[in-house]
Design an enzyme around this catalytic site. Structure first.
Site, PDB file in Angstrom:
ATOM      1  N   LYS A 177      28.339  23.590  16.941  1.00  0.00           N
ATOM      2  CA  LYS A 177      29.065  22.566  17.861  1.00  0.00           C
ATOM      3  C   LYS A 177      27.885  22.340  19.201  1.00  0.00           C
ATOM      4  CE  LYS A 177      33.189  22.554  20.663  1.00  0.00           C
ATOM      5  NZ  LYS A 177      34.240  23.366  20.647  1.00  0.00           N
ATOM      6  N   TYR A 206      37.626  39.114  22.754  1.00  0.00           N
ATOM      7  CA  TYR A 206      36.700  38.607  21.838  1.00  0.00           C
ATOM      8  C   TYR A 206      36.817  39.614  20.488  1.00  0.00           C
ATOM      9  CZ  TYR A 206      32.280  39.376  19.563  1.00  0.00           C
ATOM     10  OH  TYR A 206      31.193  39.406  18.365  1.00  0.00           O
ATOM     11  N   LYS A 217      37.622  38.505  16.384  1.00  0.00           N
ATOM     12  CA  LYS A 217      36.760  38.896  15.495  1.00  0.00           C
ATOM     13  C   LYS A 217      37.500  39.627  14.335  1.00  0.00           C
ATOM     14  CE  LYS A 217      32.882  37.919  14.923  1.00  0.00           C
ATOM     15  NZ  LYS A 217      32.289  36.902  14.271  1.00  0.00           N
ATOM     16  N   ASP A 220      33.530  47.758  37.075  1.00  0.00           N
ATOM     17  CA  ASP A 220      33.492  48.004  35.704  1.00  0.00           C
ATOM     18  C   ASP A 220      34.332  46.749  35.030  1.00  0.00           C
ATOM     19  OD1 ASP A 220      33.069  48.980  33.231  1.00  0.00           O
ATOM     20  OD2 ASP A 220      34.188  50.647  33.339  1.00  0.00           O
ATOM     21  N   THR A 244      31.508  42.256  13.835  1.00  0.00           N
ATOM     22  CA  THR A 244      30.955  42.877  14.976  1.00  0.00           C
ATOM     23  C   THR A 244      31.263  44.432  14.606  1.00  0.00           C
ATOM     24  OG1 THR A 244      31.069  43.551  17.213  1.00  0.00           O
ATOM     25  CG2 THR A 244      32.694  41.944  16.443  1.00  0.00           C
ATOM     26  N   ASP A 245      30.701  45.368  15.252  1.00  0.00           N
ATOM     27  CA  ASP A 245      31.478  46.638  15.173  1.00  0.00           C
ATOM     28  C   ASP A 245      32.518  46.991  16.109  1.00  0.00           C
ATOM     29  OD1 ASP A 245      29.866  46.559  17.529  1.00  0.00           O
ATOM     30  OD2 ASP A 245      28.729  48.476  17.231  1.00  0.00           O
ATOM     31  N   GLU A 246      32.636  45.944  17.365  1.00  0.00           N
ATOM     32  CA  GLU A 246      33.588  46.070  18.260  1.00  0.00           C
ATOM     33  C   GLU A 246      34.974  46.077  17.684  1.00  0.00           C
ATOM     34  OE1 GLU A 246      33.160  43.944  21.768  1.00  0.00           O
ATOM     35  OE2 GLU A 246      30.952  44.050  21.688  1.00  0.00           O
ATOM     36  N   ASP A 305      32.081  20.730  14.868  1.00  0.00           N
ATOM     37  CA  ASP A 305      33.038  21.809  15.042  1.00  0.00           C
ATOM     38  C   ASP A 305      33.623  22.657  13.902  1.00  0.00           C
ATOM     39  OD1 ASP A 305      35.263  23.534  16.127  1.00  0.00           O
ATOM     40  OD2 ASP A 305      35.590  22.172  17.681  1.00  0.00           O
ATOM     41  N   ALA A 343      29.110  31.310  13.623  1.00  0.00           N
ATOM     42  CA  ALA A 343      29.652  30.412  14.756  1.00  0.00           C
ATOM     43  C   ALA A 343      30.782  31.313  15.273  1.00  0.00           C
ATOM     44  CB  ALA A 343      30.039  29.086  14.367  1.00  0.00           C
ATOM     45  N   LEU A 371      23.375  41.704  28.308  1.00  0.00           N
ATOM     46  CA  LEU A 371      22.608  42.895  29.143  1.00  0.00           C
ATOM     47  C   LEU A 371      21.120  42.622  29.233  1.00  0.00           C
ATOM     48  CD1 LEU A 371      23.000  45.517  31.067  1.00  0.00           C
ATOM     49  CD2 LEU A 371      22.453  46.722  28.671  1.00  0.00           C
TER      50      LEU A 371
HETATM   51  P1  NAD Z   1      25.780  33.151  20.423  1.00  0.00           P
HETATM   52  O1  NAD Z   1      26.935  33.033  21.319  1.00  0.00           O
HETATM   53  O2  NAD Z   1      24.388  33.161  20.722  1.00  0.00           O
HETATM   54  O3  NAD Z   1      25.957  31.768  19.250  1.00  0.00           O
HETATM   55  C1  NAD Z   1      27.085  31.268  18.905  1.00  0.00           C
HETATM   56  C2  NAD Z   1      26.844  29.788  18.137  1.00  0.00           C
HETATM   57  O4  NAD Z   1      27.952  29.450  17.439  1.00  0.00           O
HETATM   58  C3  NAD Z   1      26.344  28.968  19.100  1.00  0.00           C
HETATM   59  O5  NAD Z   1      25.155  28.281  18.589  1.00  0.00           O
HETATM   60  C4  NAD Z   1      27.316  27.815  19.489  1.00  0.00           C
HETATM   61  O6  NAD Z   1      27.014  26.421  19.507  1.00  0.00           O
HETATM   62  C5  NAD Z   1      28.130  27.980  17.804  1.00  0.00           C
HETATM   63  N1  NAD Z   1      29.580  27.778  18.061  1.00  0.00           N
HETATM   64  C6  NAD Z   1      30.540  28.192  18.830  1.00  0.00           C
HETATM   65  N2  NAD Z   1      31.580  27.624  18.723  1.00  0.00           N
HETATM   66  C7  NAD Z   1      31.550  26.985  17.616  1.00  0.00           C
HETATM   67  C8  NAD Z   1      32.353  25.882  16.867  1.00  0.00           C
HETATM   68  N3  NAD Z   1      33.617  25.904  17.081  1.00  0.00           N
HETATM   69  N4  NAD Z   1      31.815  25.145  15.679  1.00  0.00           N
HETATM   70  C9  NAD Z   1      30.685  25.168  15.299  1.00  0.00           C
HETATM   71  N5  NAD Z   1      29.560  26.043  16.300  1.00  0.00           N
HETATM   72  C10 NAD Z   1      30.205  26.844  17.297  1.00  0.00           C
HETATM   73  O7  NAD Z   1      26.236  34.250  19.215  1.00  0.00           O
HETATM   74  P2  NAD Z   1      25.410  35.283  18.698  1.00  0.00           P
HETATM   75  O8  NAD Z   1      24.888  36.422  19.587  1.00  0.00           O
HETATM   76  O9  NAD Z   1      24.031  34.758  18.049  1.00  0.00           O
HETATM   77  O10 NAD Z   1      26.476  35.873  17.508  1.00  0.00           O
HETATM   78  C11 NAD Z   1      26.507  35.198  16.331  1.00  0.00           C
HETATM   79  C12 NAD Z   1      27.636  36.055  15.476  1.00  0.00           C
HETATM   80  O11 NAD Z   1      27.489  37.319  15.192  1.00  0.00           O
HETATM   81  C13 NAD Z   1      28.911  35.847  16.028  1.00  0.00           C
HETATM   82  O12 NAD Z   1      29.958  35.715  15.130  1.00  0.00           O
HETATM   83  C14 NAD Z   1      29.088  37.403  16.717  1.00  0.00           C
HETATM   84  O13 NAD Z   1      30.477  37.545  16.786  1.00  0.00           O
HETATM   85  C15 NAD Z   1      28.287  38.169  15.747  1.00  0.00           C
HETATM   86  N6  NAD Z   1      27.584  39.478  16.251  1.00  0.00           N
HETATM   87  C16 NAD Z   1      26.983  39.421  17.377  1.00  0.00           C
HETATM   88  C17 NAD Z   1      26.210  40.589  17.763  1.00  0.00           C
HETATM   89  C18 NAD Z   1      25.343  40.652  18.864  1.00  0.00           C
HETATM   90  O14 NAD Z   1      25.175  41.698  19.463  1.00  0.00           O
HETATM   91  N7  NAD Z   1      25.091  39.153  19.597  1.00  0.00           N
HETATM   92  C19 NAD Z   1      26.521  41.608  17.081  1.00  0.00           C
HETATM   93  C20 NAD Z   1      27.340  41.645  15.838  1.00  0.00           C
HETATM   94  C21 NAD Z   1      27.960  40.522  15.411  1.00  0.00           C
HETATM   95  O1  DAU Z   2      28.457  45.531  19.558  1.00  0.00           O
HETATM   96  C1  DAU Z   2      28.278  44.151  19.098  1.00  0.00           C
HETATM   97  C2  DAU Z   2      28.539  43.121  20.354  1.00  0.00           C
HETATM   98  O2  DAU Z   2      27.543  43.275  21.403  1.00  0.00           O
HETATM   99  C3  DAU Z   2      28.852  41.641  19.755  1.00  0.00           C
HETATM  100  O3  DAU Z   2      29.855  41.599  19.013  1.00  0.00           O
HETATM  101  C4  DAU Z   2      28.982  40.706  21.000  1.00  0.00           C
HETATM  102  O4  DAU Z   2      28.821  39.538  20.459  1.00  0.00           O
HETATM  103  C5  DAU Z   2      27.925  40.935  21.771  1.00  0.00           C
HETATM  104  O5  DAU Z   2      27.938  39.947  23.032  1.00  0.00           O
HETATM  105  C6  DAU Z   2      27.613  42.498  22.469  1.00  0.00           C
HETATM  106  O6  DAU Z   2      28.541  42.607  23.112  1.00  0.00           O
HETATM  107  P1  DAU Z   2      28.486  43.755  24.647  1.00  0.00           P
HETATM  108  O7  DAU Z   2      29.572  43.521  25.458  1.00  0.00           O
HETATM  109  O8  DAU Z   2      28.249  45.163  23.835  1.00  0.00           O
HETATM  110  O9  DAU Z   2      27.059  43.094  24.925  1.00  0.00           O
HETATM  111  P2  DAU Z   2      26.804  42.842  26.423  1.00  0.00           P
HETATM  112  O10 DAU Z   2      25.274  42.398  26.339  1.00  0.00           O
HETATM  113  O11 DAU Z   2      27.647  42.011  27.170  1.00  0.00           O
HETATM  114  O12 DAU Z   2      26.852  44.209  27.034  1.00  0.00           O
HETATM  115  C7  DAU Z   2      26.375  45.432  26.680  1.00  0.00           C
HETATM  116  C8  DAU Z   2      26.534  46.687  27.579  1.00  0.00           C
HETATM  117  O13 DAU Z   2      26.137  46.517  28.973  1.00  0.00           O
HETATM  118  C9  DAU Z   2      28.091  46.729  27.634  1.00  0.00           C
HETATM  119  O14 DAU Z   2      28.544  48.086  27.951  1.00  0.00           O
HETATM  120  C10 DAU Z   2      28.194  46.124  29.118  1.00  0.00           C
HETATM  121  C11 DAU Z   2      27.222  46.437  29.824  1.00  0.00           C
HETATM  122  N1  DAU Z   2      26.768  45.481  30.921  1.00  0.00           N
HETATM  123  C12 DAU Z   2      26.408  44.046  30.414  1.00  0.00           C
HETATM  124  C13 DAU Z   2      26.221  42.935  31.194  1.00  0.00           C
HETATM  125  C14 DAU Z   2      25.982  41.646  30.867  1.00  0.00           C
HETATM  126  C15 DAU Z   2      26.199  45.733  32.230  1.00  0.00           C
HETATM  127  O15 DAU Z   2      26.256  46.759  32.411  1.00  0.00           O
HETATM  128  N2  DAU Z   2      25.772  44.709  32.993  1.00  0.00           N
HETATM  129  C16 DAU Z   2      25.786  43.429  32.553  1.00  0.00           C
HETATM  130  O16 DAU Z   2      25.364  42.577  33.423  1.00  0.00           O
END
Ligand code: NAD
Ligand code: DAU
Length: 355
Positions: free
Chosen positions: A38, A161, A165, A291, A136-138, A66, A89, A201
């Site tokens: 999207k 979030y 998921k 926090d 995700t592990d969350e 979408d 997505a 982060l």
């Molecule tokens: P991201 O936010 O970087 O990318 C998400 C993508 O999805 C974007 O390109 C966005 O345009 C697209 N999108 C959002 N809504 C949409 C919709 N309605 N239709 C079509 N496209 C849409 O996310 P990411 O970090 O690359 O994560 C990708 C997947 O992996 C997610 O499902 C997330 O839950 C999962 N995941 C992420 C992490 C992490 O550490 N980033 C870890 C474990 C799992």
């Molecule tokens: O565990 C997998 C998840 O990891 C994915 O499912 C999510 O899509 C991805 O966003 C990520 O989630 P987190 O919340 O763990 O990621 P984030 O980078 O936002 O934060 C990592 C840790 O750092 C978390 O404990 C919050 C903390 N943090 C984050 C930001 C952005 C800070 O302390 N300062 C910050 O500015």
């Protein structure tokens, strides 16, 4: 199992764009990839411009849309004869889900539902197809000082979030049990690497160091995350798509736990070494801030099932991966600036309006 036409949702995001590059460059895949995205604030066509230039219209197709649009999903499945979907997505940022959960419910739950329905309507009873769900592990909640999430840990999501998921995971499994849809599912820990939107982060810290801005550490900084290089996540997803057992879930992780504050200090050291900046000055930017509400304390993944059953391994050492990542963000300032300035939105308007 080999697939010919793989639909990747969210392929313009962080993990999805790295996944498309990984499949084209590091696997023996010979078929076509269709990227349905999207292009929300997190989806950036610049993330895949190299693939677009080499493969567009040949082995790579971009569909701006979408996932919640069921009719469009069905059209895509039929038009490209899709035989596998890797569904990424999603709205992915926990802080945003706290401020505005609505879009998380819509995309992560309703969007997954629309895709599942589209699969069932087009594929019917076919067994030579696959719905792979990236999660995700969350979903498992928060751990105390000891223990690990396994595939049988009860779901206990805490943020909008992770709840969205978790709901999507349950729906995917329900379609397997109820309708026999061939699914696999992976739950991964925190990814890091190139093309991550600078709200997470690691990129936040790197760019704030560069701009000599405060480095915001939430709470006491002792929350723990398990970190995995994005290419290792993608190699695991690819392994599960090829060899995973239908109906099964696999945990993916780095076996690499870090307290946030220790990680931020290490990033400061790498940044100082890479740029010649004064380490003490950079560390002096660390600022403890309010926090995150409901901030999960510790995540830790047991990924022994994936290692034992499918012979997957992490390949990128954390220190090496972090250094590479710091270098990538510093070498790609234009990429970050285009996001910050909204320049890429103009680029989307120019390049994608007719697609
Ligand atoms: P991201 O936010 O970087 O990318 C998400 C993508 O999805 C974007 O390109 C966005 O345009 C697209 N999108 C959002 N809504 C949409 C919709 N309605 N239709 C079509 N496209 C849409 O996310 P990411 O970090 O690359 O994560 C990708 C997947 O992996 C997610 O499902 C997330 O839950 C999962 N995941 C992420 C992490 C992490 O550490 N980033 C870890 C474990 C799992
Ligand atoms: O565990 C997998 C998840 O990891 C994915 O499912 C999510 O899509 C991805 O966003 C990520 O989630 P987190 O919340 O763990 O990621 P984030 O980078 O936002 O934060 C990592 C840790 O750092 C978390 O404990 C919050 C903390 N943090 C984050 C930001 C952005 C800070 O302390 N300062 C910050 O500015």
């Amino acid at each position: 199992m080999k697939f010919n036409n793989i639909l990747i949702t969210g392929g313009a995001g962080f993990i999805g764009s790295n996944l498309i590059r990984y499949i084209f460059e590091k696997t023996d895949f010979t078929g076509r990839i269709i990227n349905l995205d999207k292009l929300t604030y997190a989806g950036n066509p610049l993330n895949i411009v190299d693939i677009e230039q080499k493969e567009h219209g040949k082995r790579y197709f971009f569909e701006h849309g979408d996932i919640c649009d069921y009719d469009n999903d069905v059209r895509i499945f039929k038009q490209y004869d899709v035989d596998a979907i890797i569904h990424l997505a999603a709205e992915s940022h926990v802080d945003r889900s706290i401020i505005g959960p609505g879009e998380f419910i819509r995309t992560n739950i309703n969007g997954t539902f629309a895709l599942l329905e589209a699969c069932c309507s087009v594929w019917k009873d076919r067994k030579d197809v696959r719905f792979h769900h990236v999660s995700t592990d969350e979903v498992f909640g928060s751990l105390g000082a000891v223990g690990y999430f396994t595939e049988t840990t009860a779901y206990d999501p805490r943020s909008p979030y992770s709840s969205s998921k978790a709901s999507s995971d349950h729906l995917v499994r329900a379609y397997f049990h109820t309708y026999g849809l061939p699914i696999t599912l992976t739950n991964c820990s925190n990814n890091y690497g190139p093309y991550q939107f600078p709200e997470k982060l690691i990129p936040v810290m790197i760019y704030n160091m560069r701009d000599r801005k405060p480095l915001p550490v939430y709470g006491d900084g002792k929350n723990i995350r398990d970190w995995l290089y994005v290419e290792d996540h993608n190699s695991a997803v690819w392994t599960v798509l090829q060899n995973g057992k239908i109906g099964e879930s696999y945990n993916i992780g780095g076996e690499n736990e870090w307290e946030n504050i220790k990680l931020v200090n290490t990033l400061c050291e790498i940044f100082a070494q890479e740029t010649g900046a004064d380490e003490a000055e950079i560390k002096g930017l660390i600022t403890f801030v309010k926090d995150r509400p409901g901030h999960d304390r510790r995540y830790a993944i047991d990924c022994s099932k994936l290692k034992k059953e499918l012979d997957w391994r992490q390949s990128v050492d954390f220190n090496r991966g972090l250094r590479k990542t710091v270098r990538w963000y510093l070498d790609n300032i234009k990429w970050a600036e285009s996001i910050r300035s909204g320049e890429y939105l103009k680029w989307i308007e120019k390049n994608y309006k007719d697609r």
